[in-house]
Design a protein around this motif. Structure first.
Motif, PDB file in Angstrom:
ATOM      1  N   PHE A   1      -2.135   0.859  10.070  1.00 30.97           N
ATOM      2  CA  PHE A   1      -3.199   0.050  10.703  1.00 30.97           C
ATOM      3  C   PHE A   1      -3.314   0.408  12.189  1.00 30.97           C
ATOM      4  CE2 PHE A   1      -2.875  -3.850   7.628  1.00 30.97           C
ATOM      5  CZ  PHE A   1      -3.819  -3.291   6.784  1.00 30.97           C
ATOM      6  N   GLU A   2      -2.163   0.590  12.826  1.00 30.12           N
ATOM      7  CA  GLU A   2      -2.160   0.870  14.266  1.00 30.12           C
ATOM      8  C   GLU A   2      -2.862   2.213  14.544  1.00 30.12           C
ATOM      9  OE1 GLU A   2       1.830   0.701  15.841  1.00 30.12           O
ATOM     10  OE2 GLU A   2       1.136   0.545  17.913  1.00 30.12           O
TER      11      GLU A   2
ATOM     12  N   GLU B   1     -10.146  -5.865   9.955  1.00 34.21           N
ATOM     13  CA  GLU B   1     -11.025  -5.653   8.802  1.00 34.21           C
ATOM     14  C   GLU B   1     -11.001  -4.216   8.301  1.00 34.21           C
ATOM     15  OE1 GLU B   1     -14.800  -7.475   8.826  1.00 34.21           O
ATOM     16  OE2 GLU B   1     -13.939  -9.377   9.512  1.00 34.21           O
ATOM     17  N   ILE B   2     -10.818  -4.111   7.012  1.00 35.78           N
ATOM     18  CA  ILE B   2     -10.909  -2.797   6.365  1.00 35.78           C
ATOM     19  C   ILE B   2     -11.799  -2.969   5.142  1.00 35.78           C
ATOM     20  CG2 ILE B   2      -8.649  -1.933   7.107  1.00 35.78           C
ATOM     21  CD1 ILE B   2      -7.573  -2.664   4.276  1.00 35.78           C
ATOM     22  N   ASP B   3     -12.409  -1.888   4.673  1.00 37.75           N
ATOM     23  CA  ASP B   3     -13.084  -2.012   3.377  1.00 37.75           C
ATOM     24  C   ASP B   3     -12.574  -0.923   2.438  1.00 37.75           C
ATOM     25  OD1 ASP B   3     -14.734   0.281   3.466  1.00 37.75           O
ATOM     26  OD2 ASP B   3     -16.205  -0.784   4.688  1.00 37.75           O
ATOM     27  N   CYS B   4     -13.039  -0.965   1.188  1.00 40.41           N
ATOM     28  CA  CYS B   4     -12.390  -0.090   0.190  1.00 40.41           C
ATOM     29  C   CYS B   4     -12.583   1.391   0.497  1.00 40.41           C
ATOM     30  CB  CYS B   4     -12.784  -0.473  -1.234  1.00 40.41           C
ATOM     31  SG  CYS B   4     -14.531  -0.571  -1.455  1.00 40.41           S
ATOM     32  N   LYS B   5     -13.577   1.715   1.316  1.00 41.58           N
ATOM     33  CA  LYS B   5     -13.771   3.131   1.696  1.00 41.58           C
ATOM     34  C   LYS B   5     -12.635   3.607   2.618  1.00 41.58           C
ATOM     35  CE  LYS B   5     -18.193   2.807   3.187  1.00 41.58           C
ATOM     36  NZ  LYS B   5     -18.529   1.424   2.861  1.00 41.58           N
ATOM     37  N   ASP B   6     -11.894   2.669   3.196  1.00 46.33           N
ATOM     38  CA  ASP B   6     -10.802   3.056   4.116  1.00 46.33           C
ATOM     39  C   ASP B   6      -9.478   3.292   3.393  1.00 46.33           C
ATOM     40  OD1 ASP B   6     -12.555   2.628   6.290  1.00 46.33           O
ATOM     41  OD2 ASP B   6     -12.089   0.477   6.293  1.00 46.33           O
ATOM     42  N   TYR B   7      -9.391   2.919   2.132  1.00 42.83           N
ATOM     43  CA  TYR B   7      -8.088   2.951   1.448  1.00 42.83           C
ATOM     44  C   TYR B   7      -7.463   4.348   1.428  1.00 42.83           C
ATOM     45  CZ  TYR B   7      -9.001  -1.726  -0.651  1.00 42.83           C
ATOM     46  OH  TYR B   7      -9.253  -3.044  -0.875  1.00 42.83           O
ATOM     47  N   ASP B   8      -8.317   5.353   1.090  1.00 37.14           N
ATOM     48  CA  ASP B   8      -7.765   6.720   0.974  1.00 37.14           C
ATOM     49  C   ASP B   8      -7.123   7.153   2.292  1.00 37.14           C
ATOM     50  OD1 ASP B   8      -8.185   7.607  -1.663  1.00 37.14           O
ATOM     51  OD2 ASP B   8     -10.345   7.731  -1.260  1.00 37.14           O
ATOM     52  N   HIS B   9      -7.845   6.885   3.380  1.00 38.28           N
ATOM     53  CA  HIS B   9      -7.330   7.340   4.665  1.00 38.28           C
ATOM     54  C   HIS B   9      -6.067   6.576   5.076  1.00 38.28           C
ATOM     55  CE1 HIS B   9      -7.107   9.305   8.420  1.00 38.28           C
ATOM     56  NE2 HIS B   9      -7.319   8.191   9.121  1.00 38.28           N
ATOM     57  N   LEU B  10      -6.064   5.274   4.826  1.00 39.90           N
ATOM     58  CA  LEU B  10      -4.856   4.490   5.159  1.00 39.90           C
ATOM     59  C   LEU B  10      -3.668   4.980   4.335  1.00 39.90           C
ATOM     60  CD1 LEU B  10      -6.495   0.944   5.411  1.00 39.90           C
ATOM     61  CD2 LEU B  10      -5.237   2.084   7.250  1.00 39.90           C
TER      62      LEU B  10
ATOM     63  N   LYS C   1      -1.749   3.508  -6.750  1.00 39.11           N
ATOM     64  CA  LYS C   1      -2.438   2.408  -7.445  1.00 39.11           C
ATOM     65  C   LYS C   1      -1.953   1.055  -6.898  1.00 39.11           C
ATOM     66  CE  LYS C   1      -3.274   0.865 -12.209  1.00 39.11           C
ATOM     67  NZ  LYS C   1      -2.408  -0.312 -12.281  1.00 39.11           N
ATOM     68  N   MET C   2      -0.649   0.945  -6.752  1.00 37.54           N
ATOM     69  CA  MET C   2      -0.056  -0.306  -6.256  1.00 37.54           C
ATOM     70  C   MET C   2      -0.493  -0.568  -4.807  1.00 37.54           C
ATOM     71  SD  MET C   2       2.158  -2.584  -7.335  1.00 37.54           S
ATOM     72  CE  MET C   2       1.653  -4.018  -6.439  1.00 37.54           C
ATOM     73  N   ILE C   3      -0.562   0.508  -4.034  1.00 40.88           N
ATOM     74  CA  ILE C   3      -0.937   0.351  -2.620  1.00 40.88           C
ATOM     75  C   ILE C   3      -2.405  -0.079  -2.489  1.00 40.88           C
ATOM     76  CG2 ILE C   3      -1.260   1.684  -0.477  1.00 40.88           C
ATOM     77  CD1 ILE C   3       1.432   3.061  -1.230  1.00 40.88           C
ATOM     78  N   PHE C   4      -3.270   0.492  -3.347  1.00 39.32           N
ATOM     79  CA  PHE C   4      -4.682   0.078  -3.305  1.00 39.32           C
ATOM     80  C   PHE C   4      -4.808  -1.395  -3.737  1.00 39.32           C
ATOM     81  CE2 PHE C   4      -7.208   4.333  -3.376  1.00 39.32           C
ATOM     82  CZ  PHE C   4      -6.427   4.798  -2.327  1.00 39.32           C
ATOM     83  N   GLU C   5      -4.006  -1.801  -4.716  1.00 42.92           N
ATOM     84  CA  GLU C   5      -4.014  -3.211  -5.146  1.00 42.92           C
ATOM     85  C   GLU C   5      -3.556  -4.121  -3.979  1.00 42.92           C
ATOM     86  OE1 GLU C   5      -1.864  -3.964  -8.888  1.00 42.92           O
ATOM     87  OE2 GLU C   5      -1.295  -5.908  -8.029  1.00 42.92           O
ATOM     88  N   MET C   6      -2.578  -3.614  -3.232  1.00 39.10           N
ATOM     89  CA  MET C   6      -2.093  -4.359  -2.059  1.00 39.10           C
ATOM     90  C   MET C   6      -3.228  -4.544  -1.034  1.00 39.10           C
ATOM     91  SD  MET C   6       0.703  -2.820   0.613  1.00 39.10           S
ATOM     92  CE  MET C   6      -0.428  -1.644   1.366  1.00 39.10           C
TER      93      MET C   6
END
Ligand code: GLY
Length: 351
Positions: free
Chosen positions: A240-241, A294-303, A338-343
């Motif tokens: 996040f940082e 705030e994050i949205d699902c488009k950010d998941y891959d990069h995070l 998968k688990m991380i995206f669910e998180m």
């Protein structure tokens, strides 16, 4: 690793004299940044032992935690007659104590130093435990050594001028210490109102918090095992940082850790059975005081990518420190994508 002496001061100058008496030195140097030179140095400058000390001023901020800045410190010491018997006082936040600790520990193969943290975050984390270092090649704390200060002098006078955000940033690390210790500590921290500060109470909580860190460090100074407990909230927090800086929405370290704690307690709930009521209670406290990133699902891959690049991971599974309960620490846990995206879904649903 030598044990650090921790002094919780009631009178800054008395405690400073006491701290300086604990080391033998010929010449004394004080390292500050531009901010602490202005606002904190005057509080100790009249001390008998500090009066004649050489003052080194570096630029403030993590961007300046560089080899160039260390080189400037070495140059000052070298040109001003520092010997193997000289000593340094690091007066500042985590950037100053990390960089100053490294500069002192490498100058003439190591001179003694004292940390005086001027931020709550520095007092509860960076100044204690012997990690020193600088950023290098775009990586945070890439170069450094384990080398504890002789003394850490904690005086809450410095924290009274911190703004709400910087208090909360330090408080997140205290909350982490509560979670990895016991229910009583956690509930004391959750009952405290960090928006309307009772400084005496904050000092009591801070002392407990520093002791928790001290105990863990004494069991595992080089982070081979249980010291990894201190990474709770940090795997997601660091992502996040970094993300916040990339997107020009810079956030303070402790805020990122607080949001990281929400995510990693959810993983703890799913993978190691962390109790749902304590998860809810902690999330409520963090949401109330830290708001949300705030994050949205488009950010998941990069995070996710930011987490897999974390040097603690050996494969595409990401390494975490989780909890089975408050104080029941499970290091070296892993989760897949998968688990991380669910998180992240859980994190967004609980915004
Ligand atoms: N900041 C975590 C540690 O000192 O290990």
């Amino acid at each position: 690793m030598d044990k650090q002496k921790i002094i919780v001061s009631k009178d800054l100058n008395v405690s400073l004299s006491e701290a300086l008496q604990m080391i033998d030195y010929d010449k004394l140097f004080v390292l500050t940044d531009e901010e602490t030179a202005l606002y904190c140095l005057p509080l100790i400058r009249d001390n008998e032992k500090i009066k004649d000390a050489g003052v080194i001023v570096i630029q403030a901020g993590d961007l300046h935690k560089t080899l160039d800045a260390v080189s400037g410190v070495w140059m000052y010491l070298s040109r001003n007659g520092a010997s193997r018997k000289s000593a340094m006082v690091n007066l500042g936040g985590g950037m100053v104590t990390d960089l100053g600790g490294f500069a002192a520990s490498s100058f003439k193969r190591g001179i003694p130093y004292i940390n005086i943290p001027t931020t709550l975050l520095g007092a509860v984390d960076a100044a204690v435990g012997g990690k020193t270092g600088i950023n290098f090649n775009g990586l945070k704390n890439e170069i450094g050594v384990f080398s504890p200060s002789k003394v850490v002098l904690i005086d809450t006078t410095f924290f009274q001028s911190l703004d709400r955000e910087n208090i909360l940033s330090g408080y997140a690390e205290m909350l982490k210490h509560g979670l990895i210790s016991n229910d009583k500590n956690l509930s004391d921290l959750i009952c405290f109102d960090p928006e309307n500060i009772d400084y005496r109470r904050l000092q009591e909580l801070l002392v407990i918090s520093v002791k928790i860190k001290e105990k863990i460090v004494s069991e595992d100074p080089y982070e081979k095992g249980i010291r990894k407990a201190l990474n709770l909230g940090h795997t997601v927090g660091h992502a996040f940082e970094s993300f916040s800086f990339e997107r020009n929405r810079p956030t303070l370290h402790g805020y990122a850790v607080a949001w990281g704690i929400i995510c990693e307690l959810y993983l703890s709930y799913c993978l190691t059975g962390f109790p749902a009521d304590k998860l809810r209670q902690t999330i409520r406290f963090i949401r109330n005081h830290y708001g949300t990133f705030e994050i949205d699902c488009k950010d998941y891959d990069h995070l996710y990518e930011l987490m897999t690049h974390d040097k603690k991971n050996e494969s595409d599974r990401v390494n975490f420190t989780l909890l089975a309960d408050v104080g029941d620490i499970r290091i070296n846990q892993t989760a897949d994508q998968k688990m991380i995206f669910e998180m992240f879904d859980f994190y967004r649903d609980n915004q």
